[in-house]
Enzyme design. Structure first.
Site, PDB file in Angstrom:
ATOM      1  N   ALA A  74       0.814  -1.217   0.000  1.00 24.21           N
ATOM      2  CA  ALA A  74       0.000   0.000   0.000  1.00 24.21           C
ATOM      3  C   ALA A  74       0.846   1.264   0.000  1.00 24.21           C
ATOM      4  CB  ALA A  74      -0.954  -0.004   1.189  1.00 24.21           C
ATOM      5  N   ALA A 203      -1.767  -6.952   1.007  1.00 21.14           N
ATOM      6  CA  ALA A 203      -2.187  -8.300   1.398  1.00 21.14           C
ATOM      7  C   ALA A 203      -1.964  -8.587   2.877  1.00 21.14           C
ATOM      8  CB  ALA A 203      -1.410  -9.333   0.570  1.00 21.14           C
ATOM      9  N   HIS A 204      -0.956  -7.944   3.490  1.00 15.77           N
ATOM     10  CA  HIS A 204      -0.482  -8.459   4.784  1.00 15.77           C
ATOM     11  C   HIS A 204      -1.311  -8.068   5.998  1.00 15.77           C
ATOM     12  CE1 HIS A 204       1.779  -5.011   6.670  1.00 15.77           C
ATOM     13  NE2 HIS A 204       1.806  -4.576   5.425  1.00 15.77           N
ATOM     14  N   CYS A 329       4.331   2.044  12.158  1.00 17.41           N
ATOM     15  CA  CYS A 329       5.259   2.895  11.437  1.00 17.41           C
ATOM     16  C   CYS A 329       5.707   4.077  12.264  1.00 17.41           C
ATOM     17  CB  CYS A 329       4.619   3.396  10.151  1.00 17.41           C
ATOM     18  SG  CYS A 329       3.719   2.096   9.338  1.00 17.41           S
TER      19      CYS A 329
HETATM   20  C1  PLP Z   1      -0.272  -0.845   6.619  1.00 16.18           C
HETATM   21  C2  PLP Z   1      -0.810   0.371   5.977  1.00 16.18           C
HETATM   22  C3  PLP Z   1      -0.143   0.994   4.908  1.00 16.18           C
HETATM   23  C4  PLP Z   1       1.182   0.484   4.393  1.00 16.18           C
HETATM   24  O1  PLP Z   1       0.997  -0.700   3.705  1.00 16.18           O
HETATM   25  P1  PLP Z   1       2.271  -1.579   3.252  1.00 16.18           P
HETATM   26  O2  PLP Z   1       1.663  -2.605   2.371  1.00 16.18           O
HETATM   27  O3  PLP Z   1       2.834  -2.125   4.517  1.00 16.18           O
HETATM   28  O4  PLP Z   1       3.185  -0.679   2.535  1.00 16.18           O
HETATM   29  C5  PLP Z   1      -0.721   2.096   4.333  1.00 16.18           C
HETATM   30  N1  PLP Z   1      -1.884   2.575   4.780  1.00 16.18           N
HETATM   31  C6  PLP Z   1      -2.548   2.030   5.808  1.00 16.18           C
HETATM   32  C7  PLP Z   1      -3.841   2.603   6.245  1.00 16.18           C
HETATM   33  C8  PLP Z   1      -2.031   0.908   6.440  1.00 16.18           C
HETATM   34  O5  PLP Z   1      -2.678   0.382   7.467  1.00 16.18           O
END
Ligand code: PLP
Length: 387
Positions: A74, A203-204, A329
């Site tokens: 994402a 996906a995670h 993060c």
């Molecule tokens: C986890 C998350 C992301 C980042 O996604 P990644 O696939 O880990 O880069 C971005 N936006 C939101 C709302 C998230 O929860």
């Protein structure tokens, strides 16, 4: 060996479901081909698996398969959406609207563009975490090129009214992007019904592998223009070069397929677990729920505890339960959560907050143990503070 802590941090990431892993494994070994190799069986097998995954994932959001651009997650999808639109629509305008409670993978690309001369409006949220539609309406201008509002918040689980926002953006001929990293598989998403032009997926957070995601890019009514951010072999119709990771894509599709098939029962079960946890913790004085009570993800419970030190609380919980005090993060940063601050919390309450992310593999026993530990830890910290 000491027991490992109970995992209640499913808004940070989730374990890969065994069924997802089983679907992925053959694509690491016997079906290892490159989906772009068009001259032999190995390539055809990989290409067929990629195409199948594309169809499954597109169906999950009511889209056409060709409208998906696969990315590493994402974060990359958000960067492609925001910078890609900014670059492609610069002749129309330089105004972008987003929200104060967005993930850093939205806020940081917006700040980057701001430094390049773009104008970014950061909408506030109400005390419950929801954006007021009138605020969005008032922020729209003739030079607005993009509105980006997350589907579900990663810290407080709040679900924004996407369909109403999509309709408002469409009526004003402004592109509407949503970061659906937390929402995919958990709530119903439909790019037509919600009039969404761009949507970031990963996906995670839904029992799939890390390192794979997608950006939905509308191809008709309107056709979204996007400047690619990765140049190379011209994969993904030139929008994102790089060899596609077939095992991850197979796992991504399997994870979302399972999440949607099992959503009704899973949502009900996880909601009950969350309510059970909250019922027990809320017997203490000075504990508050952050974010809207019902407009939220089933598994998310974010609370603030008055009269305790947040770091001490987290340390007390650590042996028993894996939770965080905000987004994964930002857990290394010392500033209080920008999301909780946007809700109007004091620094003290924002620091003394815990995010529980309950998921597929949690049990009633987990919840009761965590509740007991929470209550005992808070009581003992308050006793110490009182002396
Ligand atoms: C986890 C998350 C992301 C980042 O996604 P990644 O696939 O880990 O880069 C971005 N936006 C939101 C709302 C998230 O929860």
């Amino acid at each position: 060996m000491a027991q490992r802590p109970i995992y209640l941090d499913c808004n940070a990431t989730t374990p890969v479901d065994q069924r997802v892993l089983a679907a992925m494994l053959p694509y690491f070994t016997e079906h290892f081909g490159n989906a772009a190799s068009s001259s032999h069986l190995y390539g055809w097998e990989a290409e067929a698996a990629v195409q199948q995954a594309r169809e499954t994932l597109a169906t999950a959001i009511g889209a056409q398969p060709e409208a998906l651009v696969f990315t590493s997650g994402a974060t990359e999808a958000n960067n492609l959406a925001i910078k890609g639109v900014a670059e492609a629509y610069i002749s129309k305008g330089r105004h972008i609207i987003t929200v104060a409670t967005e993930h850093s993978a939205i806020l940081d690309p917006c700040r980057y563009l701001q430094a390049l001369g773009f104008d970014v409006t950061m909408l506030p949220v109400q005390a419950d975490g929801l954006v007021a539609l009138t605020q969005l309406e008032q922020a729209l201008r003739s030079d607005t090129i993009l509105v980006s509002v997350m589907a579900a918040n990663n810290e407080i689980g709040v679900l924004q009214p996407l369909a109403a926002m999509g309709a408002m953006c469409r009526a004003n001929q402004v592109l509407f992007h949503t970061d659906a990293a937390q929402a995919i598989g958990k709530i119903s998403l439909d790019v037509e019904a919600m009039q969404i032009d761009l949507m970031s997926l990963t996906a995670h957070k839904a029992y799939g592998p890390k390192g794979i995601g997608a950006l939905y890019v509308r191809r008709r009514h309107p056709r979204v223009q996007l400047a690619p951010q990765l140049h190379g072999g011209g994969h993904e119709r030139g929008l994102r070069s790089g060899t596609l990771p077939t095992p991850q894509l197979v796992g991504f599709a399997k994870a979302i397929e399972l999440a949607i098939a099992e959503r009704p029962s899973e949502t009900e079960r996880i909601t009950q677990l969350r309510e059970r946890l909250w019922q027990q913790i809320s017997t203490l004085d000075g504990v508050q729920l952050n974010g809207h009570v019902t407009q939220r993800l089933a598994g998310n419970l974010n609370i603030s505890v008055a009269g305790v030190d947040g770091q001490a609380l987290l340390l007390g919980l650590q042996p028993v339960v894996a939770v965080s005090s905000g987004s994964a993060c930002s857990s290394t940063k010392t500033a209080p959560s920008h999301v909780l601050k946007a809700l109007g919390l004091t620094d003290a309450l924002a620091y003394a907050s815990i995010r529980f992310g309950i998921g597929r593999f949690n049990t009633i026993e987990d919840i009761d143990r965590v509740a007991d530990c929470m209550i005992a830890t808070i009581r003992s910290l308050r006793r110490v503070a009182a002396v």
